[in-house]
Scaffold this motif. Sequence first.
Motif, mmCIF file in Angstrom:
data_model
loop_
_atom_site.group_PDB
_atom_site.id
_atom_site.type_symbol
_atom_site.label_atom_id
_atom_site.label_comp_id
_atom_site.label_asym_id
_atom_site.label_seq_id
_atom_site.Cartn_x
_atom_site.Cartn_y
_atom_site.Cartn_z
ATOM 1 N N SER A 142 -16.354 61.347 5.363
ATOM 2 C CA SER A 142 -17.688 61.391 4.748
ATOM 3 C C SER A 142 -17.580 61.673 3.255
ATOM 4 O O SER A 142 -18.334 61.119 2.454
ATOM 5 N N ASP A 162 -21.782 55.771 8.026
ATOM 6 C CA ASP A 162 -20.992 56.937 8.408
ATOM 7 C C ASP A 162 -21.301 57.286 9.863
ATOM 8 O O ASP A 162 -22.370 57.801 10.163
ATOM 9 N N GLN A 204 -24.328 60.160 8.189
ATOM 10 C CA GLN A 204 -24.195 60.620 9.556
ATOM 11 C C GLN A 204 -25.578 61.134 9.985
ATOM 12 O O GLN A 204 -26.238 61.799 9.208
HETATM 13 MG MG LIG Z 1 -18.264 62.943 8.444
#
Ligand SMILES: [Mg+2]
Lengths: 271, 285
Positions: B47, B168, B90
Amino acid sequence: MLRDITLGQYYQTESVIHRLDPRVKLGGTLLYIVSLFVFNHFLGYIVAAVFLGIVIRLSHVPFRFMVKGMKAILFLMLITVGFNLFLTPGEVLVRFWIFKITKEGLKLAVNMAIRLVMLVIGSSVMTLTTTPNNLTDGMEKMLRPLRVLRVPVHEVAMMMSIALRFIPILMEETDKIMKAQIARGADFESGNILQRARAMVPLLVPLFISAFRRANDLAMAMEARCYRGGDGRTKMKPLVYHKRDGAAYLCILLYLAAGIAAGNLGRALGL
Amino acid sequence: MSIILDHVNYIYGGGTPLERKALDDICLQIPDGQFVGIIGHTGSGKSTLMQHMNGLLKATSGHIYFNGEDIYEKDYDMKKLRSKVGLVFQYPEHQLFEVDVFSDVCFGPKNLGLDKKEVQLRAFDALQKVGLPMDLYYQSPFDLSGGQKRRAAIAGVLAMNPEVLILDEPTAGLDPRGRDEILGQIRQLQRQTHMTVLLVSHSMEDVAEYVDRIIVMNRGAVLYDDEPKEVFAHYKELEKVGLAAPQVTYILHELKKRGLAVDVNATTVQEAADTVCAALRDRRK
Ligand SMILES: [Mg+2]
Ligand SMILES: Nc1ncnc2c1ncn2[C@@H]1O[C@H](COP(=O)(O)OP(=O)(O)OP(=O)(O)O)[C@@H](O)[C@H]1O
């Protein structure tokens, strides 16, 4: 940005001060703050400064972390010092336009500044060396007698520790949502006040929703583990006084005595 | 035109006791139109790396070039970069905020300063691309199911018409069917538009089927960077860093060890089935 506030941030390291019972640190800090206002002689302040210096040395926390907390209250301090400096009546030292600085005002302002600086650093030492959990534990135990007056001590302490625990989580969440919206072209920095306030909506709505969701989840998790308030609840790590805690109390008393003695000595010698 | 990362390092919380090196000397080149999978164990810096690609995080040291321009140049237009490199975070559904799905998807293009008609066109187009049923467009985003929210959020980024799409862990927390649907749609999108897609995941199975190239991250550094079958050939090493090759890799290696002449480089279930059938046919002859 928000991360700069040291007040209430624990600094993880190994030291005598870290190991002390939170009650000692809470009580000690309280006494220390009171002492700053009781001592009104510069010799007393010197004793207070030396005591603080020793504690800081013992705590193994780098000094710059204590000073960080200062930034947050800089504005407050400027106002206090400013008011004392300009608005105290007495023997005039300097005069310009409508402002005048008096001898008494100067003295009061300097006193106030010293007190505030040591007060903030003193309480930073406590929060830097005690985990928030420990702190609320200590508070709960110290305030327990208030239960007789039907004050919900345990509940308040629990609420406080949950709130404290949530601060970093919410900060992280804010950071994440902010980044996600910036990635979608949001702009939190430019524009007038009205535009900026409007720009906060895409940040605040998801933040509140997530806060409620977390609160809900937490309540559910607590209930699932049969939490039902403070009655009959025991601690996994009960607070117990050790020898070092007694020694610490003694040191604090000695410090108070030394401060008062120094002040009296100073006055006796006419300093 | 491409993205180039040149010796990028990133340290979280520099100067505090919680200092942590999250990226360690990353050098990468991502050409246009490639479908890249980024894989790594949790905490390996995926990330963090992705947030560098559109300038949300600034490298502690090193340079990033997008279409030949250094994005850390003083007068580089970050806003434009962010419109060209779309990043889906995410759990993107946590960023939804508008009264209905359609307005939420409009948020991105609106920020680009497009006129109303164009904004709505793009939003509509994006929602179609992610395959969200039309009767949900004017519902509150909070009333949707997890997978539907995820799609709405992805559409919110797609509506900005990015040249590079970064996702992500788009399938985290979805059931297998939701996962396949979303990944399938992304692949279709990639084939239609030839946009560059970076897909972050920690499951090899997820990406094996779709991507042209896999970048394996470990502790902030690039461990492998190659075609899927080359990467999976290191399946023993992958296990050491907490990852696993697709299950078919294990089965094929085992079959080969027992004397069946299969091609161990097959990466998808379909390919594996084909090579096993072929090997069995050969043996019967
Ligand atoms: Mg991550
Ligand atoms: N905001 C932050 N502050 C400090 N450290 C962080 C922060 N975000 C991530 N880290 C640290 O950086 C490292 C890399 O994190 P990152 O989120 O990039 O990992 P990841 O590969 O995306 O993991 P996951 O699969 O769990 O999403 C981790 O060790 C993490 O602890």
